[in-house]
Structure formats: C-alpha cells, structure tokens
Design a protein around this motif. Structure first.
Motif, PDB file in Angstrom:
ATOM      1  N   ALA A 102      44.066  29.441  26.743  1.00  0.00           N
ATOM      2  CA  ALA A 102      43.035  30.077  27.588  1.00  0.00           C
ATOM      3  C   ALA A 102      43.208  31.584  27.689  1.00  0.00           C
ATOM      4  O   ALA A 102      42.303  32.286  28.142  1.00  0.00           O
ATOM      5  N   SER A 103      44.360  32.100  27.279  1.00  0.00           N
ATOM      6  CA  SER A 103      44.574  33.540  27.326  1.00  0.00           C
ATOM      7  C   SER A 103      44.515  34.162  25.929  1.00  0.00           C
ATOM      8  O   SER A 103      43.872  35.174  25.702  1.00  0.00           O
ATOM      9  N   GLU A 104      45.194  33.523  24.960  1.00  0.00           N
ATOM     10  CA  GLU A 104      45.303  34.123  23.621  1.00  0.00           C
ATOM     11  C   GLU A 104      44.054  33.935  22.767  1.00  0.00           C
ATOM     12  O   GLU A 104      43.789  34.713  21.863  1.00  0.00           O
ATOM     13  N   GLY A 105      43.298  32.851  23.019  1.00  0.00           N
ATOM     14  CA  GLY A 105      42.105  32.599  22.215  1.00  0.00           C
ATOM     15  C   GLY A 105      42.471  32.083  20.827  1.00  0.00           C
ATOM     16  O   GLY A 105      43.632  31.830  20.526  1.00  0.00           O
ATOM     17  N   PRO A 106      41.462  31.931  19.949  1.00  0.00           N
ATOM     18  CA  PRO A 106      41.736  31.395  18.615  1.00  0.00           C
ATOM     19  C   PRO A 106      42.557  32.388  17.771  1.00  0.00           C
ATOM     20  O   PRO A 106      42.212  33.560  17.699  1.00  0.00           O
ATOM     21  N   LEU A 107      43.615  31.915  17.151  1.00  0.00           N
ATOM     22  CA  LEU A 107      44.492  32.749  16.317  1.00  0.00           C
ATOM     23  C   LEU A 107      44.420  32.285  14.865  1.00  0.00           C
ATOM     24  O   LEU A 107      43.754  31.303  14.558  1.00  0.00           O
ATOM     25  N   ASP A 132      45.798  27.317  33.822  1.00  0.00           N
ATOM     26  CA  ASP A 132      46.479  27.792  35.037  1.00  0.00           C
ATOM     27  C   ASP A 132      47.102  29.175  34.843  1.00  0.00           C
ATOM     28  O   ASP A 132      47.627  29.758  35.781  1.00  0.00           O
ATOM     29  N   ARG A 133      47.052  29.712  33.611  1.00  0.00           N
ATOM     30  CA  ARG A 133      47.685  31.020  33.373  1.00  0.00           C
ATOM     31  C   ARG A 133      47.019  32.113  34.202  1.00  0.00           C
ATOM     32  O   ARG A 133      45.785  32.155  34.296  1.00  0.00           O
ATOM     33  N   ILE A 138      38.819  32.427  30.345  1.00  0.00           N
ATOM     34  CA  ILE A 138      38.218  31.215  29.777  1.00  0.00           C
ATOM     35  C   ILE A 138      36.873  31.459  29.107  1.00  0.00           C
ATOM     36  O   ILE A 138      36.651  31.024  27.983  1.00  0.00           O
ATOM     37  N   GLN A 139      35.961  32.177  29.759  1.00  0.00           N
ATOM     38  CA  GLN A 139      34.628  32.380  29.186  1.00  0.00           C
ATOM     39  C   GLN A 139      34.686  33.201  27.897  1.00  0.00           C
ATOM     40  O   GLN A 139      34.023  32.883  26.914  1.00  0.00           O
ATOM     41  N   GLU A 140      35.541  34.248  27.902  1.00  0.00           N
ATOM     42  CA  GLU A 140      35.670  35.072  26.681  1.00  0.00           C
ATOM     43  C   GLU A 140      36.234  34.249  25.528  1.00  0.00           C
ATOM     44  O   GLU A 140      35.774  34.364  24.388  1.00  0.00           O
ATOM     45  N   ASN A 167      45.275  21.429  31.593  1.00  0.00           N
ATOM     46  CA  ASN A 167      46.598  21.979  31.873  1.00  0.00           C
ATOM     47  C   ASN A 167      47.551  20.876  31.412  1.00  0.00           C
ATOM     48  O   ASN A 167      47.865  19.956  32.154  1.00  0.00           O
ATOM     49  N   ALA A 168      47.947  20.957  30.131  1.00  0.00           N
ATOM     50  CA  ALA A 168      48.705  19.863  29.501  1.00  0.00           C
ATOM     51  C   ALA A 168      50.045  19.623  30.189  1.00  0.00           C
ATOM     52  O   ALA A 168      50.558  18.512  30.209  1.00  0.00           O
ATOM     53  N   LYS A 169      50.595  20.694  30.763  1.00  0.00           N
ATOM     54  CA  LYS A 169      51.922  20.588  31.391  1.00  0.00           C
ATOM     55  C   LYS A 169      51.918  19.596  32.559  1.00  0.00           C
ATOM     56  O   LYS A 169      52.840  18.807  32.723  1.00  0.00           O
ATOM     57  N   ILE A 170      50.849  19.655  33.381  1.00  0.00           N
ATOM     58  CA  ILE A 170      50.800  18.723  34.521  1.00  0.00           C
ATOM     59  C   ILE A 170      49.884  17.528  34.237  1.00  0.00           C
ATOM     60  O   ILE A 170      49.701  16.659  35.086  1.00  0.00           O
TER      61      ILE A 170
END
Length: 376
Positions: A102-107, A132-133, A138-140, A167-170
C-alpha cells in the motif's frame, strides 16, 4: 466438465510485499491447525536462506479447504532473477492474486510477472496489502496498478479486476476500507467467485504437465504437476514424453495430493488436481505424463534465456583442501548437475574438466546458488 470444488491460484508480488505472510494467514484460517498447535511464521519458506533473507526462492504449492472446496495455492518468488520459477508455476493455475504494498506500489517484479499472467489470460484479483502502514497511499497505488495494466495491454475484461484491501499480518481482508472485517472471509469468497474452476473432459486421455521436481528420501524423485485432462490412478501404465520426443513407458506406483503443508497418499486424481507422482526415474520439468496407448504430449514450458554467466572452479589457492568436504571438480560437477534437475532457468557448460561456466538470469540467482553450495 467443471470442477466446482477446486480452484488453482498463484500469488504474485514483489519481494517483501507480504505474500508468504498472506499464505500463512490463509492456512491458519482454513482450520488446518489445532488451536493449541505451535505454528512457525512464514511456513512456506522451508529453505534456510529463504527464512534468513525473508525472500521466496523456490516456487511451492499448498492447499486449503474452504466450505467443502479445495483451493490450491502456489507461492511464487518475488524477484525477476527467479523468473524461471514463475513461468512454470503460472502453467499450474487458473488465476492470480496480484499483491501490492500500500505504500511502495507496483515494482519491477510485479510488472514482470503480471505480464506473464496477462499473456496466459489468467484472471487477476488485486490485493493491496499493508493498509495499516502510516505511509500508505492507497488511492495513488490503485491508480498506479491501473496504469500498469493499461501499459501491459490488458484487455477490457482483465481491467475489471476485483480489489481487496488486506493486512496480512493480522489476517484481515476487506472489500472497502470502511468495512469492519475480522478475517480473510471476503478474500476466500472472492477467490471462489473470480477464479474459474478447472474445466476439461475427464474421459479424455491423460495429460499431466510436470512443472516441479521434488525429492523424498523414501520414494526418491517426485514429479509435481497439474492434470489438464483425463484421470490417473495408482497402478496405471503411462507414457512419459521427454525432451526431443523421447518416450518412456512406466507404472504409477504412488500418487500424492497436497493438504496444507503435507503430502497425502491418494488413490486417484482428476482434471485440475495438482499431484506428485513417485517412482519415475529421469523425469524432468516440462515432460508430459500421458496415456500409454494414445499419447498426447503438451507443449513444453518455455523459459527466458539466461543473461549473465560466471565460471565456477575448484579452489586453487595455497589454502586449497584445508577445509570443506566436497572440494574436487567431480563434486562440483555433481552438485551443478543436481541443480540442473530442479532449476530450469540455469544452464551449465561442462566442456572444461575443472572449471564450469554457469549461466543464469541475474546476480541474485547466482549469489543464492553460490551461498547454498558454500553451506553444503
């Protein structure tokens, strides 16, 4: 015939976008483990190097049950150097989960694997993870994903992908950011709804494409693959069609299915099933197991050519032979020959007797091979 009780799906993402954690959550929530059972994290990373570096190197598959249906999940590597792993796994599935941070986007790796998936017309489900970061945008990121699909010439149909926020962690998945979700239920439902069930004629001749090779100390070499048509039973006589059209007639002595992280004995398997077959000597990735009387081989798996090469040779320094167990060129050759059995994207030139030219897809791939050989 459609197998409504079965779905085959691959999870694709860049390194560290959370796909192995997501698989952990799906395994736990499918009721696979007892409530008091101690479960390690990143269960699918079963090589020491994978656990240490937090990356997936080898593609692996698992299976979970959901409301009476079986979902086969393939975890693919997140780095372009292991592209050979990705190409064969996409042959086993009918759809993909595309995971994006959700922060880094497609790499870059997201792009590389998505292109392969779109070429094979596999329907995607987009999963935006780590919502949750604190720096989530998210929209961008969603706009960037649409741009990526358009860039890769996705069809109108492929552009209408469903989106799920996780949120895969939880272990939480939701369709809208405002939902008050407690588990992965919406993701399971989406997989059942979006990914098409395997479809073929079970009365057709057997066609099983070998996409992976495993090894078991008790039964020897295991050929892992997907059944594209027909059925296979223990005791059947089959034909293995190898490279250059060479054929070998053999009998199925044991058959395994997948349940969670374990291989389970089964007596027969049908279209869409991902199975492991034991007791076939010399079988390789890309071979077809087909009907002995009426063989119909499938096209072999094509893998992109290597881009980098290195020379592996024995130690010739003054300290040669002081330590290590496997130090001769014969040992080196045997280890590289073993690597060729599992790794479709590596090529080795054995022309010299004490120095071998190893060709691979990238520096990381060769670095991992060197490190694994050093530890051995």
């Amino acid at each position: 015939m459609k197998r409504e009780d079965l779905r085959n799906i691959a999870i694709i993402a860049h390194v560290d976008h959370g796909k192995t954690t997501l698989v952990d959550g799906l395994l736990k929530q499918s009721g696979l483990f007892r409530s008091n059972e101690k479960v390690q994290e990143r269960m699918m990373d079963n090589i020491d190097l994978e656990r240490e570096r937090g990356i997936t190197i080898m593609a692996k598959n698992t299976a979970v049950d959901y409301l009476g249906a079986k979902i086969n999940i393939v975890d693919t590597p997140g780095h372009a150097d292991f592209g050979g792993e990705v190409e064969r796994t996409l042959k086993m599935v009918d759809g993909v989960l595309l995971m994006v941070d959700a922060s880094e986007g497609p790499l870059p790796q997201t792009r590389f694997v998505l292109r392969k998936a779109l070429e094979l017309n596999l329907p995607p489900i987009v999963v935006i993870n780590k919502i949750d970061r604190p720096d989530a945008r998210i929209q961008e990121v969603l706009n960037e994903i649409y741009d990526l699909f358009i860039d890769l010439d996705a069809t109108e149909e492929q552009l209408e992908f469903p989106i799920v926020y996780t949120n895969a962690k939880i272990g939480v998945a939701k369709i809208s950011m405002d939902d008050d979700a407690k588990d992965f239920k919406v993701l399971f439902d989406l997989i059942m709804k979006t990914i098409p069930p395997p479809e073929a004629d079970p009365d057709e001749v057997l066609q099983l494409l070998v996409t992976n090779i495993d090894y078991n100390d008790y039964v020897g070499r295991l050929a892992v693959g997907r059944i594209f048509s027909g059925t296979v039973k223990v005791g059947d006589w089959v034909l293995v069609v190898q490279d250059n059209g060479v054929t070998v007639k053999t009998k199925i002595t044991s058959l395994f299915g997948f349940q969670g992280l374990a291989r389970v004995d089964i007596k027969e398997a049908s279209i869409g099933d991902i199975v492991a077959i034991a007791g076939i000597e010399g079988i390789n990735i890309g071979d077809t197991i087909t009907d002995a009387e009426n063989p119909k081989p499938l096209p072999r798996i094509k893998v992109d050519e290597p881009t980098i090469s290195m020379v592996f040779s024995i130690n010739t320094s003054p300290f040669a032979g002081k330590e290590g167990k496997y130090v001769t060129s014969r040992n080196l050759r045997e280890r590289l020959e073993k690597e060729l059995l599992y790794n479709v994207s590596i090529k080795v030139d054995f022309e010299n007797t004490d120095a071998f030219k190893v060709m691979g897809r990238g520096e990381l791939q060769l670095a991992i091979l060197i490190e694994m050989m050093r530890r051995e």
